[in-house]
Design a protein around this motif. Structure first.
Motif, short mmCIF file in Angstrom:
data_model
loop_
_atom_site.label_atom_id
_atom_site.label_comp_id
_atom_site.label_asym_id
_atom_site.label_seq_id
_atom_site.Cartn_x
_atom_site.Cartn_y
_atom_site.Cartn_z
N UNK A 73 0.84 -1.20 0.00
CA UNK A 73 0.00 0.00 0.00
C UNK A 73 0.88 1.24 0.00
N UNK A 74 1.88 1.28 0.87
CA UNK A 74 2.77 2.44 0.91
C UNK A 74 3.51 2.60 -0.41
N UNK A 75 4.01 1.50 -0.96
CA UNK A 75 4.75 1.55 -2.22
C UNK A 75 3.90 2.06 -3.37
N UNK A 76 2.60 1.84 -3.31
CA UNK A 76 1.73 2.29 -4.39
C UNK A 76 1.57 3.81 -4.41
N UNK A 77 1.93 4.47 -3.31
CA UNK A 77 1.74 5.91 -3.21
C UNK A 77 3.04 6.72 -3.23
N UNK A 78 4.20 6.07 -3.35
CA UNK A 78 5.45 6.82 -3.29
C UNK A 78 6.49 6.20 -4.20
N UNK A 79 7.49 6.99 -4.55
CA UNK A 79 8.64 6.48 -5.29
C UNK A 79 9.81 6.18 -4.36
N UNK A 80 9.64 6.41 -3.08
CA UNK A 80 10.70 6.10 -2.11
C UNK A 80 10.89 4.59 -2.01
N UNK A 81 12.12 4.13 -1.69
CA UNK A 81 12.31 2.70 -1.46
C UNK A 81 11.53 2.24 -0.22
N UNK A 82 10.88 1.09 -0.36
CA UNK A 82 10.13 0.50 0.74
C UNK A 82 10.80 -0.81 1.11
N UNK A 83 11.06 -0.98 2.40
CA UNK A 83 11.61 -2.24 2.91
C UNK A 83 10.52 -2.89 3.76
N UNK A 84 10.14 -4.09 3.39
CA UNK A 84 9.14 -4.82 4.14
C UNK A 84 9.78 -5.66 5.23
N UNK A 85 9.24 -5.54 6.42
CA UNK A 85 9.69 -6.32 7.56
C UNK A 85 8.50 -7.16 8.04
N UNK A 86 8.43 -8.42 7.57
CA UNK A 86 7.31 -9.28 7.98
C UNK A 86 7.45 -9.70 9.44
N UNK A 87 6.32 -9.75 10.13
CA UNK A 87 6.30 -10.08 11.55
C UNK A 87 5.73 -11.48 11.73
N UNK A 101 4.26 -9.93 2.04
CA UNK A 101 5.17 -8.81 1.85
C UNK A 101 5.97 -8.94 0.57
N UNK A 102 6.43 -10.12 0.28
CA UNK A 102 7.37 -10.31 -0.83
C UNK A 102 6.66 -10.47 -2.18
N UNK A 103 5.42 -10.92 -2.19
CA UNK A 103 4.72 -11.20 -3.45
C UNK A 103 3.99 -9.96 -3.97
N UNK A 104 4.74 -8.97 -4.39
CA UNK A 104 4.16 -7.75 -4.92
C UNK A 104 4.02 -7.86 -6.44
N UNK A 105 3.00 -7.21 -7.00
CA UNK A 105 2.84 -7.24 -8.46
C UNK A 105 3.91 -6.39 -9.14
N UNK A 106 4.12 -6.65 -10.43
CA UNK A 106 5.06 -5.85 -11.20
C UNK A 106 4.74 -4.37 -11.05
N UNK A 107 5.77 -3.57 -10.89
CA UNK A 107 5.61 -2.13 -10.77
C UNK A 107 5.46 -1.62 -9.35
#
Length: 164
Positions: A73-87, A101-107
């Motif tokens: 969700x965050x990545x869809x709104x910004x061009x900043x790098x996003x690091x996912x930390x799964x809990x 967290x890891x299975x994101x669609x292309x783009x």
């Protein structure tokens, strides 16, 4: 000013986030830490992501368990790098969080570290920032030398123990 945004889906994720905050602090990186839910506060998630850059944030670490959609969700709104930390959650030992967290669609890329890998999330953010900030790059070189020395010292101790 070097600044990383850390967004956790729940206050219960704080124990996983603490090593991340600590390593960033050790390297002199400022943090803005928030609780924002992708599902329960989606407007706040959008607002955080769309204003992060203007608020001085250069990397965002997203911390979430179970469905763990926050990073995407965050990545869809910004061009900043996003690091996912799964809990690690009560389900599947955190595998559900990791895969969400890891299975994101292309783009919509989200870099992902290990389940409960708070320290590595912080270190990855530092490595990204070190491309821009020479002082961080130098600190990373020293950090890695210290790790190498620790392992070499442990090996020397082991070799001494085996000789007995």
């Amino acid at each position: 000013m070097k600044k990383v945004g850390i967004v956790m889906g729940s206050i219960h994720d704080y124990e996983v986030v603490k090593p991340c905050i600590d390593i960033l602090s050790d390297f002199g990186v400022d943090t803005e830490v928030r609780v924002i839910s992708a599902h329960r506060t989606p407007i706040e998630a959008m607002e955080f992501a769309t204003t992060a850059k203007q608020n001085g944030i250069e990397v965002i670490i997203s911390v979430a368990g179970k469905a763990a959609h926050l990073g995407g969700v965050l990545a869809s709104y910004t061009t900043l790098p996003i690091i996912g930390l799964p809990v690690k959650s009560s389900l599947e030992d955190g595998l559900d969080s990791l895969l969400s967290t890891v299975q994101m669609p292309n783009g919509v890329p989200v870099a992902t570290v290990a389940i409960n890998g708070g320290q590595n999330a912080g270190l990855l953010a530092i490595q990204i920032l070190a491309n821009k900030y020479e002082d961080l790059d130098k600190k990373l070189v020293e950090y890695k030398k210290e790790m190498q020395n620790t392992v070499n010292n442990d090996n020397a101790k082991l070799q001494d123990m085996l000789k007995r």
